[in-house]
Scaffold this active site. Structure first.
Site, short mmCIF file in Angstrom:
data_model
loop_
_atom_site.label_atom_id
_atom_site.label_comp_id
_atom_site.label_asym_id
_atom_site.label_seq_id
_atom_site.Cartn_x
_atom_site.Cartn_y
_atom_site.Cartn_z
N ARG A 18 -22.35 -19.21 -21.88
CA ARG A 18 -21.74 -20.02 -20.78
C ARG A 18 -21.90 -21.60 -21.18
NH1 ARG A 18 -20.66 -15.73 -19.28
NH2 ARG A 18 -20.44 -14.74 -17.14
N SER A 68 -20.34 -15.94 -10.17
CA SER A 68 -21.86 -16.14 -10.17
C SER A 68 -22.23 -17.56 -9.82
CB SER A 68 -22.33 -15.60 -11.53
OG SER A 68 -22.10 -14.43 -11.92
N GLU A 70 -24.59 -22.19 -12.55
CA GLU A 70 -23.54 -21.99 -13.36
C GLU A 70 -22.25 -22.88 -12.55
OE1 GLU A 70 -20.27 -19.39 -13.81
OE2 GLU A 70 -21.56 -17.78 -14.67
N1 LIG Z 1 -17.19 -13.62 -15.44
C1 LIG Z 1 -16.69 -13.70 -14.36
O1 LIG Z 1 -16.40 -12.71 -13.47
C2 LIG Z 1 -16.02 -14.87 -13.52
C3 LIG Z 1 -16.08 -16.20 -14.53
N2 LIG Z 1 -15.72 -17.34 -14.08
C4 LIG Z 1 -15.71 -18.54 -15.15
O2 LIG Z 1 -15.39 -19.70 -14.71
C5 LIG Z 1 -14.30 -20.10 -15.60
C6 LIG Z 1 -13.58 -21.01 -14.93
O3 LIG Z 1 -12.28 -21.30 -15.17
P1 LIG Z 1 -11.40 -22.10 -14.41
O4 LIG Z 1 -10.94 -21.63 -12.88
O5 LIG Z 1 -9.92 -22.08 -14.92
O6 LIG Z 1 -11.71 -23.45 -14.54
P2 LIG Z 1 -12.15 -24.45 -13.29
O7 LIG Z 1 -11.05 -24.81 -12.76
O8 LIG Z 1 -13.12 -23.80 -12.35
O9 LIG Z 1 -12.80 -25.47 -13.97
C7 LIG Z 1 -14.39 -25.65 -14.28
C8 LIG Z 1 -14.71 -26.64 -15.38
O10 LIG Z 1 -13.93 -26.05 -16.59
C9 LIG Z 1 -13.51 -27.24 -17.37
N3 LIG Z 1 -12.27 -27.04 -17.72
C10 LIG Z 1 -11.32 -26.41 -17.02
N4 LIG Z 1 -10.14 -26.38 -17.81
C11 LIG Z 1 -10.64 -27.10 -18.92
C12 LIG Z 1 -9.74 -27.58 -19.94
N5 LIG Z 1 -8.52 -27.05 -20.56
N6 LIG Z 1 -10.34 -28.39 -20.94
C13 LIG Z 1 -11.64 -28.94 -20.90
N7 LIG Z 1 -12.29 -28.33 -19.72
C14 LIG Z 1 -12.01 -27.58 -18.84
C15 LIG Z 1 -14.00 -28.66 -16.55
O11 LIG Z 1 -15.25 -29.03 -16.64
P3 LIG Z 1 -15.56 -30.45 -17.21
O12 LIG Z 1 -16.11 -31.16 -15.78
O13 LIG Z 1 -16.73 -30.14 -18.07
O14 LIG Z 1 -14.29 -31.16 -17.61
C16 LIG Z 1 -14.18 -27.98 -15.27
O15 LIG Z 1 -14.88 -28.59 -14.27
C17 LIG Z 1 -13.60 -18.83 -15.99
O16 LIG Z 1 -12.67 -18.80 -17.04
C18 LIG Z 1 -14.76 -18.00 -16.23
O17 LIG Z 1 -15.59 -18.43 -17.39
C19 LIG Z 1 -15.28 -17.67 -12.80
C20 LIG Z 1 -15.35 -16.53 -12.12
C21 LIG Z 1 -15.87 -15.10 -12.21
C1 LIG Z 2 -19.20 -13.43 -11.92
C2 LIG Z 2 -19.43 -13.96 -13.18
O1 LIG Z 2 -19.74 -13.19 -14.43
C3 LIG Z 2 -20.61 -12.21 -14.31
C4 LIG Z 2 -19.94 -11.06 -14.67
O2 LIG Z 2 -18.62 -10.68 -13.88
C5 LIG Z 2 -20.97 -9.79 -14.50
C6 LIG Z 2 -20.28 -8.34 -15.13
O3 LIG Z 2 -20.35 -8.22 -16.51
O4 LIG Z 2 -22.08 -9.96 -15.71
C7 LIG Z 2 -22.70 -11.07 -14.81
O5 LIG Z 2 -23.27 -11.22 -13.64
P1 LIG Z 2 -24.69 -10.49 -13.12
O6 LIG Z 2 -25.72 -11.40 -14.15
O7 LIG Z 2 -24.95 -10.75 -11.99
O8 LIG Z 2 -24.65 -8.97 -13.61
P2 LIG Z 2 -24.80 -7.70 -12.78
O9 LIG Z 2 -24.38 -6.68 -13.84
O10 LIG Z 2 -23.87 -7.85 -11.66
O11 LIG Z 2 -26.12 -7.50 -12.27
C8 LIG Z 2 -27.15 -7.53 -13.07
C9 LIG Z 2 -28.24 -6.88 -12.43
O12 LIG Z 2 -28.88 -7.29 -11.37
C10 LIG Z 2 -29.11 -6.20 -10.42
N1 LIG Z 2 -28.65 -6.81 -8.87
C11 LIG Z 2 -27.44 -7.60 -8.98
C12 LIG Z 2 -27.18 -8.01 -7.55
C13 LIG Z 2 -27.88 -7.83 -6.47
O13 LIG Z 2 -27.88 -8.27 -5.36
N2 LIG Z 2 -29.08 -7.06 -6.72
C14 LIG Z 2 -29.51 -6.65 -7.96
O14 LIG Z 2 -30.64 -6.09 -8.03
C15 LIG Z 2 -27.90 -5.16 -10.75
O15 LIG Z 2 -28.34 -3.97 -10.32
C16 LIG Z 2 -28.01 -5.39 -12.44
O16 LIG Z 2 -29.06 -4.52 -12.86
C17 LIG Z 2 -21.90 -12.56 -14.79
N3 LIG Z 2 -22.41 -13.48 -14.62
C18 LIG Z 2 -23.42 -14.23 -15.19
C19 LIG Z 2 -23.91 -15.32 -14.55
O17 LIG Z 2 -23.83 -13.93 -16.47
C20 LIG Z 2 -19.32 -15.27 -13.60
O18 LIG Z 2 -19.58 -15.66 -14.52
O19 LIG Z 2 -18.89 -16.05 -12.58
#
Ligand SMILES: NC(=O)C1=CN([C@@H]2O[C@H](COP(=O)(O)OP(=O)(O)OC[C@H]3O[C@@H](n4cnc5c(N)ncnc54)[C@H](OP(=O)(O)O)[C@@H]3O)[C@@H](O)[C@H]2O)C=CC1
Ligand SMILES: C=C(O[C@H]1[C@H](O)[C@@H](CO)O[C@H](OP(=O)(O)OP(=O)(O)OC[C@H]2O[C@@H](n3ccc(=O)[nH]c3=O)[C@H](O)[C@@H]2O)[C@@H]1NC(C)=O)C(=O)O
Length: 331
Positions: A206, A256, A326
């Site tokens: 991240r 997250s 995060e």
């Molecule tokens: N793994 C998951 O399930 C999830 C992951 N996410 C993560 O959050 C990310 C957020 O994306 P998004 O919604 O588009 O971003 P956001 O609109 O939430 O922006 C977040 C930050 O990213 C930076 N940023 C965004 N676009 C750019 C760019 N083109 N160049 C430089 N900095 C930029 C800015 O930081 P600054 O202030 O430093 O300029 C901004 O404050 C996702 O891509 C993902 O990584 C989010 C939800 C779920």
């Molecule tokens: C949603 C984001 O990304 C997510 C991504 O979608 C998921 C799936 O790969 O893995 C990360 O979540 P996470 O660390 O919570 O992973 P999970 O697999 O959901 O949970 C990890 C472990 O915690 C346990 N768990 C989770 C939630 C809860 O209420 N209780 C619990 O015990 C789960 O059972 C599991 O054993 C990313 N988050 C981070 C901070 O690394 C995001 O970045 O915004």
């Protein structure tokens, strides 16, 4: 000419909004009005806008799709520049590149030579994708799948833009941006464009050099191997199903809330601390996945901050682990 007029001239009047609620542009659905909210459609317009706001010393903030952001209830007294395209179809222009552009360059494609100075071991035989920072990850993942390219399945369900994802090396289900990116074109703080290779991007959990140096991502290059479209789409469906089962997608949130502390999972620590469902007003620790702080109605920044601080304090007291945010603040 006023700043507003100049911004309208650069980005196009239809792409500039005044007193626009940030709650409409963040997945948390929290945040007061941005004084000016601009959605540039082209990479060149984004560069010109940044050049203008910086030269004029105006307060500004760059965002993608707002999926990782928490905005103040008082809004933002400045210019918010959003790279997401809000579903608009961008007109093709000979001298400009749409922010959500995506080009697929197969081995042997003549245009490939213009983009890659030379083939490297990591690109040979692979297909290159050139993508603008404003493209949604879901859109890029769907197009890669359709072209039979494997390596981006993990990103299909992440609600962010490519730029936001590169900046924080987005990851899920064992995949991350770092696995397939070749490099990114960035805009430095002093307005120069500079291509950074994958190594130069210093992608960590991240984190990246972009954040530290406050650069902006303009576009990025990826290399993918050939796979089977059916299998790729099946994997994406499976991951989305897992996401729907485990994550509280029915509510507003910023994904997250905390990073994974080394050796722990934030969600598990929060659950073990007895905080499942901990609520202030309309903001609460999800009872489906404690790693998510969710907005179940008309949640506010203040309520979100109180929940976040209480969670951090309780987990620190009980387990001596500090939970690092995060989510980023629009400030
Ligand atoms: N793994 C998951 O399930 C999830 C992951 N996410 C993560 O959050 C990310 C957020 O994306 P998004 O919604 O588009 O971003 P956001 O609109 O939430 O922006 C977040 C930050 O990213 C930076 N940023 C965004 N676009 C750019 C760019 N083109 N160049 C430089 N900095 C930029 C800015 O930081 P600054 O202030 O430093 O300029 C901004 O404050 C996702 O891509 C993902 O990584 C989010 C939800 C779920
Ligand atoms: C949603 C984001 O990304 C997510 C991504 O979608 C998921 C799936 O790969 O893995 C990360 O979540 P996470 O660390 O919570 O992973 P999970 O697999 O959901 O949970 C990890 C472990 O915690 C346990 N768990 C989770 C939630 C809860 O209420 N209780 C619990 O015990 C789960 O059972 C599991 O054993 C990313 N988050 C981070 C901070 O690394 C995001 O970045 O915004």
């Amino acid at each position: 000419m006023s700043d507003l007029d100049e911004i309208k001239r650069i980005a196009g009047e239809e792409n500039v909004l005044c007193e626009e609620p940030l709650s409409k542009h963040t997945t948390f659905h929290i945040g007061g009005n941005a004084k000016i909210f601009v959605m540039p459609q082209y990479i060149e317009d984004l560069v010109a806008l940044l050049d203008y706001v910086r030269r004029q010393n105006l307060r500004y903030f760059v965002m993608g799709n707002g999926s990782n952001l928490l905005a103040y209830d008082t809004g933002y007294d400045g210019i918010v520049i959003a790279t997401h395209m809000a579903g608009k179809t961008v007109k093709e222009k000979a001298d400009k590149t749409a922010l959500d552009t995506l080009q697929i360059l197969m081995p042997g494609d003549l245009n490939r030579k213009k983009i890659l100075a030379e083939e490297q071991t990591e690109t040979e035989g692979k297909t290159i994708i050139f993508a603008g920072s404003g493209i949604m990850l879901s859109n890029m993942a769907a197009k890669a799948a359709k072209a039979g390219l494997t390596g981006f399945e993990f990103a299909g369900g992440i609600p962010g833009t490519l730029g936001g994802a590169v900046v924080m090396n987005a990851g899920a289900y064992g995949g991350e941006i770092k696995d397939s990116i070749l490099g990114a074109m960035t805009l430095t703080k002093d307005g120069k464009t500079e291509y950074l290779t994958k190594e130069e991007l210093e992608l960590g959990y991240r984190s990246s050099r972009i954040q530290k140096e406050e650069r902006i991502v303009l576009w990025a290059l990826f290399a993918f191997a050939k796979g089977d479209t059916q299998k790729i789409e099946e994997t994406m469906r499976d991951l989305n199903q897992r996401r729907r089962e485990k994550q509280p997608l029915q509510y507003g949130s910023a994904g997250s809330t905390f990073k994974r502390p080394e050796g722990y999972f934030a969600g598990k620590l929060i659950e073990d601390a007895g905080l499942k469902g901990y609520r202030v007003g309309d903001v609460m620790v999800s009872d489906k996945h404690c790693g998510f702080v969710v907005n179940v109605g008309e949640g506010t920044y203040d309520e979100a901050r109180q929940v976040i601080e209480h969670v951090q304090k309780t987990v620190e007291e009980k387990f001596h682990v500090s939970l690092e945010l995060e989510v980023k603040m629009i400030q």
